[in-house]
Design an enzyme around this catalytic site. Sequence first.
Site, short mmCIF file in Angstrom:
data_model
loop_
_atom_site.label_atom_id
_atom_site.label_comp_id
_atom_site.label_asym_id
_atom_site.label_seq_id
_atom_site.Cartn_x
_atom_site.Cartn_y
_atom_site.Cartn_z
N SER A 141 0.85 -1.19 0.00
CA SER A 141 0.00 0.00 0.00
C SER A 141 0.89 1.23 0.00
CB SER A 141 -0.90 0.02 1.23
OG SER A 141 -1.53 1.28 1.39
N TYR A 155 -3.34 -0.48 9.57
CA TYR A 155 -3.18 -1.01 8.21
C TYR A 155 -1.81 -0.65 7.66
CZ TYR A 155 -4.23 -1.73 3.23
OH TYR A 155 -4.21 -2.15 1.93
#
Length: 246
Positions: A141, A155
């Site tokens: 990400s 996350y």
Amino acid sequence: MSRFTGKKALVTGGSRGIGAAIALRLAQEGADVALTYEHSAEKAGEVVGAIAALGRKGFAFAADSADPVAIKGTVDNAAAALGGLDILVNNAGIWRGGPVAEWSLADIDATLAVNVRGVVLASQAAAAHLGEGGRIISIGSCLADRVVEEGATLYAMSKAALIGFTKGLARDLGPRGITVNIVHPGSTDTDMNPAAGPQADAQRAKMAIPRYGKPEDIAGLVAYLASEEARFVTGAGFAIDGGVNT
């Protein structure tokens, strides 16, 4: 294109979104593809059907990426069904957001189990099957490099862990001719983060190219890294985020 004729690929979390686009791109270029799914059996069947329509072999395996036994078993079963394994794409992942004070132990454990441990175990199992020219590609990400919004810490932490794992595993497997890389998508138009969603305008405002990516954009980069063209690329991370981290 037929860059992957004769190649065998496994894409975790391949029933929808980015994972489905990757599975289809690899099949379009000649690979036989297995994918995993947790809940989306119908969508997984649709992806397998599309792979078959391309003249390639397709398989779908139900697997919870938080289950260590299921992960290893699925990698082994996929390799058996495909007749070998050349490419692993670690795409399965979950999002648990919110302020640090609101994280539950279950949120922390689930995030690490799927986003980190699941990738480690799948890669470990796949390494036993991969030979010269093998590829391991993980989906990270853009938040792993730069956290641009509140509530993304858990996350981001899990995806940042994959950077170190990728670099280390590239060293470990390099002598066997296996490359290991990571792709860092930004905002991508999927059902988990739709381009018409309530947070979309705020995300676009952070980009140099103010539009969402498409799953096919990510799949194209993964296809490059899986190809022979990328044989000298390993231990590397690739941002594909519309310039959010520029």
